[in-house]
Design an enzyme around this catalytic site. Structure first.
Site, PDB file in Angstrom:
ATOM      1  N   CYS A   1      -0.942  -9.229   7.583  1.00  0.00           N
ATOM      2  CA  CYS A   1      -1.737  -8.192   8.231  1.00  0.00           C
ATOM      3  C   CYS A   1      -1.765  -6.922   7.377  1.00  0.00           C
ATOM      4  CB  CYS A   1      -1.206  -7.947   9.645  1.00  0.00           C
ATOM      5  SG  CYS A   1      -2.373  -7.098  10.710  1.00  0.00           S
TER       6      CYS A   1
ATOM      7  N   HIS B   1      -0.773 -13.671  12.141  1.00  0.00           N
ATOM      8  CA  HIS B   1       0.665 -13.412  12.185  1.00  0.00           C
ATOM      9  C   HIS B   1       1.468 -14.697  12.407  1.00  0.00           C
ATOM     10  CE1 HIS B   1       0.707  -8.961  12.390  1.00  0.00           C
ATOM     11  NE2 HIS B   1      -0.494  -9.115  12.914  1.00  0.00           N
TER      12      HIS B   1
ATOM     13  N   GLU C   1       4.585 -14.996  12.014  1.00  0.00           N
ATOM     14  CA  GLU C   1       5.902 -14.653  12.564  1.00  0.00           C
ATOM     15  C   GLU C   1       5.856 -14.498  14.084  1.00  0.00           C
ATOM     16  OE1 GLU C   1       3.776 -12.537  11.566  1.00  0.00           O
ATOM     17  OE2 GLU C   1       4.188 -10.466  12.149  1.00  0.00           O
TER      18      GLU C   1
END
Lengths: 222, 744
Positions: A87, A195, A197
């Site tokens: 990002c 994302h 994660e």
């Protein structure tokens, strides 16, 4: 294995990255402070996390790209160190010249947060080698400046060199050629707007495809 | 320009909103007239916004204790125990007046303020919600206000990195001149790391930390305590300007300083800035303060004491520490590129003394400022209440079903929240599980490793009902919030509230406030959900017209296992549907009644809180049985809206829905009636027996009302007769795109 996560003022996904690397991948993780340049040779992975580094003032990622720690990251990447930008981290890597192209305001001009489906478009790299070309991943995006742009000749070359790693199945932000994640020519630096994660031990868990590819690649290097 | 030390006059007091009675009281106690700077302090601290002078005597009725309460009302936020040595700190606050004047900054700074209230307690914010009430589509400013408010909330919360996970958005003409922006934040904190706002320890140092002070927001608290007139839109300079980047730095620096043992007490500078934070901190500790105003970091030159004291510049904190820790504390803030400066010391004597350019500008007793006299406001029910209760039931009965269904479906409030919700980062923090902006949002607490702990959050209020019957409205807003949590399987553990009302000097408005507080008290007592924090916003009137009473409830729930969560969507085309709770419900105060008669009407029926309690337990038990993964609380728009929403959110396509209203039942009451508790569940047909048994063990009515299929149409039957049908995809497209108009 040892990983590092950078914190800039305004980073807000640094904790999420640390949590995923520590708890889900069981790596040793160090946090790096933006003001402190250091030799990163000891790390298997350096993550430039999401957020709003330096408030995204001037241009997203522009101020961060001139921070002392990014000088260290450039050296580390030049020696083949695996570097992942998520990002805002992707924006920082583009601004730093470590990745080609640029990220500008979404076509809708609004911030968009939702799960999107991505297609794997290259897998000869440290980041998607455990996935097949054509595989689909559902991962969240959360950005207002994620529209990837690149000049046509450069795009053709990147495609040729298998640098276009992930593409949107349904383009949410107006990215050229539906691009959502790219790597450099040497393939050790990877940036993506979604994302992984946030979807590793939660939600779709499709982020694991990327982490497992990294683990597999790193294990082979030894 | 008036000098700080100029002796004030009754005329000046009046101009600053201090009543003649209050001014006399102050002069008598002081045995002199306050100077201009001091009068500014009284004007802010005696304002409704800071003093709660109209509401406080009534708020004392709230149940505020319970086995989980670690911190009740009176601090920056309330805290409940969630086990394993952790607590959840939360609060909701209004930013209505600023958001009308300047929607973007008003909403943004509302988010900033509530975030600070939470991390001031030592808690790391993990989730935000908002409740927004806007005027209707006939109001030309509505789209601009919606767009500005949503962007303000998003830009602030997204940047700070706290996910916005749930909310309620309600359009109604009563908000045409006075939209409501209520912001909620929750954070998590270890019991031993809770910080409070009490300036104790004579000789300790007062440190100013965060952004510099400017002239913005001077007198915001006073503005928020006055009625609006159309000309007031010109009052833009009193709106604060937010900087989420500075807030993020302030958040990290503050938590780091706390964890390093450098903070003894702390308060954020919210409404009335330095004035309220300093006087309130001294008041809580029974101490006094001496401050040198010259030391305050400023971003404009020549600020007077009056301006320094009343500025509402954002992202600032007042911290108490010991003299030997000042240097280390300043270093932490400097690491995060923020200012931190010692500006004063704690003294005995219960007086606050402030100097500027070597001259004493303020010398006031703490209690006179911090404990203003309460207002004893008369109240009486509105004369026209009974008229509003009249509803021509027969007229409704004979109307064609098609028109009634369309009336409800065309309501601007029946819409997919995603066009708003997707502008907020709802997943940062890596805690959010499943759907957001639904009945309730659920977040895992990953900091607790010893067992699975999740928190659920929801906001709710039914202003239409609060207008028709404020006591039942207050009661049902709490009960509805509890049901929102329960359908996700969470145990409701406590609330915060934001009481938005009109001018309390109007006895009818005051009656609404008193009644709503009674209703909230009854429900919170019955459901064992103490009130641990809250905020009151009065004077929500424009040109003499008050908003509907809007006591917004923010509720927190607890889930202590890792079992799957049910969501309010169909997950298969082969499910059976059942309604748990009364099959028929009253139409008084319903969306249908409002839409059909073009006025909010009918007499609402009182909610039986015992049944609500049983329904909460049923829902929680049901999740543990794992017999279903689809449950939705039936609220606005009744079974019609609830069943369609579940079809529209289905993760299978094409989806069809067949609702069958049992013969002999009143179609209107089954389909459009609104009462609590009513839950729509969908399950594998083979599980019916066990679920029905569970419902009967909790003494709840259970009725099979239809099934899902792959036909792609929505059908309503009574017995074998088809009453109505529509195309799922077409209906969904209308629902999904309704709010997109605000953001094009």
């Amino acid at each position: 294995m040892k990983a590092a996560v950078i914190t800039f003022p305004g980073s807000n996904c640094d904790d999420d990255a640390v949590f995923t690397l520590q708890h889900t991948l069981e790596l040793n993780v160090d946090r790096l402070w933006h003001k402190e340049a250091k030799d990163l040779g000891e790390y298997n992975l350096v993550v430039v996390p999401g957020g709003f580094s330096y408030g995204d003032y001037l241009r997203c990622g522009a101020v961060a790209s001139h921070s002392p720690i990014m000088g260290s990251v450039k050296q580390y990447a030049a020696h083949g160190g695996l570097t992942l930008g998520i990002c805002n981290g992707f924006q920082v890597l583009c601004e730093s010249g470590l990745l080609p192209g640029a990220l500008i305001r979404n076509l809708t001009t609004n911030f968009i947060c939702r799960d999107v489906t991505l297609r794997v478009t290259a897998n000869n790299n440290p980041w998607t080698n455990q996935l097949k070309i054509g595989d689909e991943l559902t991962l969240p995006i959360a950005h207002s400046e994620g529209r990837y742009i690149i000049e046509e000749p450069a795009y053709a070359e990147m495609k040729e060199k298998e640098q276009i790693v992930l593409s949107y199945v349904s383009n949410p932000n107006g990215s050229l050629f539906d691009i959502s994640g790219v790597c450099n020519e040497a393939k050790n630096v990877f940036g993506l707007m979604p994302h992984p994660e946030r979807s590793s031990d939660l939600r779709t868990r499709h982020g694991m495809g990327i982490w497992q590819s990294f683990l597999n690649w790193s294990a082979k290097q030894k | 320009m008036i000098k700080d030390t100029t002796v004030s006059t009754p005329e000046l007091a009046k101009q600053l909103g201090v009543s003649a009675q209050e001014y006399d009281f102050i002069c008598n106690k002081l045995e002199r007239r306050p100077n201009y700077a001091e009068l500014g302090i009284f004007s802010a601290m005696y304002s409704e916004h800071c003093s709660y002078k109209s509401s406080k005597p009534h708020l004392r009725k709230f149940p505020t204790s319970g086995k989980r309460v670690l911190q009740g009302p009176g601090e920056n936020a309330g805290i409940l125990d969630i086990g394993e040595g952790w607590g959840v700190a939360f609060k909701m606050e209004s930013h209505n007046h600023p958001s009308f004047i300047e929607p973007y900054q008003g909403a943004a700074t509302g988010v900033g303020g509530i975030l600070r209230d939470v991390f001031t307690m030592g808690a790391r914010p993990i989730a935000s919600m908002n409740s927004l009430c806007f005027g209707d589509e006939t109001q030309p400013r509505t789209p601009a206000i919606v767009k500005g408010v949503v962007k303000g909330i998003g830009d602030y919360g997204n940047c700070v990195g706290v996910p916005t996970v749930a909310g309620q958005t309600f359009f109604h003409p009563c908000y045409n001149g006075n939209p409501l922006v209520n912001a909620f934040t929750a954070g998590i904190v270890k019991h031993e790391k809770i910080f409070r706002a009490s300036a104790s320890g004579i000789g300790n140092v007062l440190v100013y930390a965060g952004a510099k002070t400017g002239r913005d927001g001077v007198h915001g608290a006073t503005m928020a305590s006055q009625e609006f007139s159309t000309e007031k839109e010109l009052e833009r300079p009193t709106v604060q300007v937010g900087d989420p980047f500075t807030e993020k730095l302030l958040l990290e620096a503050t938590l780091e300083a706390m964890n390093s043992g450098l903070v003894l007490a702390i308060q954020d500078m919210g409404a009335a800035g330095i004035t309220s934070s300093s006087f309130e901190m001294a008041d809580r500790a029974g101490t006094g303060l001496e401050m040198v105003l010259d030391k305050i970091p400023v971003r404009e030159r020549n600020l007077t004491a009056y301006e320094l004291l009343l500025s509402e510049s954002q992202e600032r904190m007042l911290i108490v520490t010991s003299p030997d820790r000042v240097e280390a504390l300043v270093a932490v803030f400097e690491k995060w590129d923020l200012h931190a400066v010692a500006v004063g010391t704690i003294t005995d004597g219960k007086r606050v003394r402030m100097t500027l350019h070597g001259e004493q500008v303020v010398d006031l007793p703490v209690d006179l400022v911090a404990d203003p006299p309460m207002a004893d406001r008369p109240f009486c029910p509105p004369a026209d209440l009974k008229q509003a209760w009249f509803m021509d039931r027969n007229k409704l009965h004979i109307a064609p079903l098609e028109s009634k269904i369309q009336a409800v479906l065309l309501d601007l409030n029946f819409a997919d929240p995603r066009p708003l919700a997707e502008q907020y980062d709802s997943m940062v923090g890596n805690r959010t599980q499943g759907e957001t902006f639904d009945d309730a949002a659920v977040l895992r607490i990953r900091e607790i490793e010893s067992k699975a702990v999740r928190l659920a959050f929801t906001v709710d209020c039914n202003p239409r009902l609060c207008k028709l019957a404020p006591r039942e409205g207050g009661r049902r807003s709490v009960a509805e919030a509890a049901m929102n949590l329960a359908v996700r399987g969470a145990e409701p553990i406590g609330i915060t509230d934001c009481l938005n009302f009109g001018n309390p000097e109007n006895p009818e408005v005051m009656w609404q406030l008193v009644e709503a507080v009674e209703g909230i008290t009854e429900a919170c007592t019955a459901l064992h959900t103490p009130v641990v924090s809250g905020n009151v916003s009065l004077y929500n009137d424009t040109d003499g017209k008050a908003i509907y009473p809007t006591p917004m409830i923010g509720m927190v729930g607890l889930i202590e296992d890792a079992l799957p969560l049910p969501f309010s969507r169909f997950y298969s085309t082969e499910l059976e549907l059942a309604l748990v709770g009364p099959l028929e419900a009253a139409l008084g105060g319903s969306v249908l009644a409002s839409r059909w008669f073009k006025r909010d009407c009918g007499q609402p029926v009182d909610t039986d809180l015992n049944i609500v309690n049983r329904a909460i337990k049923f829902c929680r038990d049901l999740r543990k049985t794992r017999l279903t993964y689809a449950a939705h609380d039936i609220s606005d728009g009744g079974l019609l809206s609830a069943s369609l929403e579940m079809a529209f959110r289905a993760n299978v396509e094409p989806i069809g829905l067949k609702l069958v209203i049992p013969a002999g039942k009143d179609v209107d009451e089954v389909l459009f009636g609104e009462a609590l508790p009513r839950v729509l569940i969908a399950y594998d047909p083979g599980n019916r027996g066990e679920i029905e048994n569970l419902a009967s063990r909790h003494a709840l009515p259970f009725a099979v009302v239809g099934n899902t299929n792959d036909g792609g149409t929505i059908q309503f039957h009574q017995g074998s007769a088809l009453l109505w049908q529509g195309d799922t995809a077409e209906l969904k497209a209308r629902w999904a795109s309704k709010w997109e108009v605000f953001f094009n």
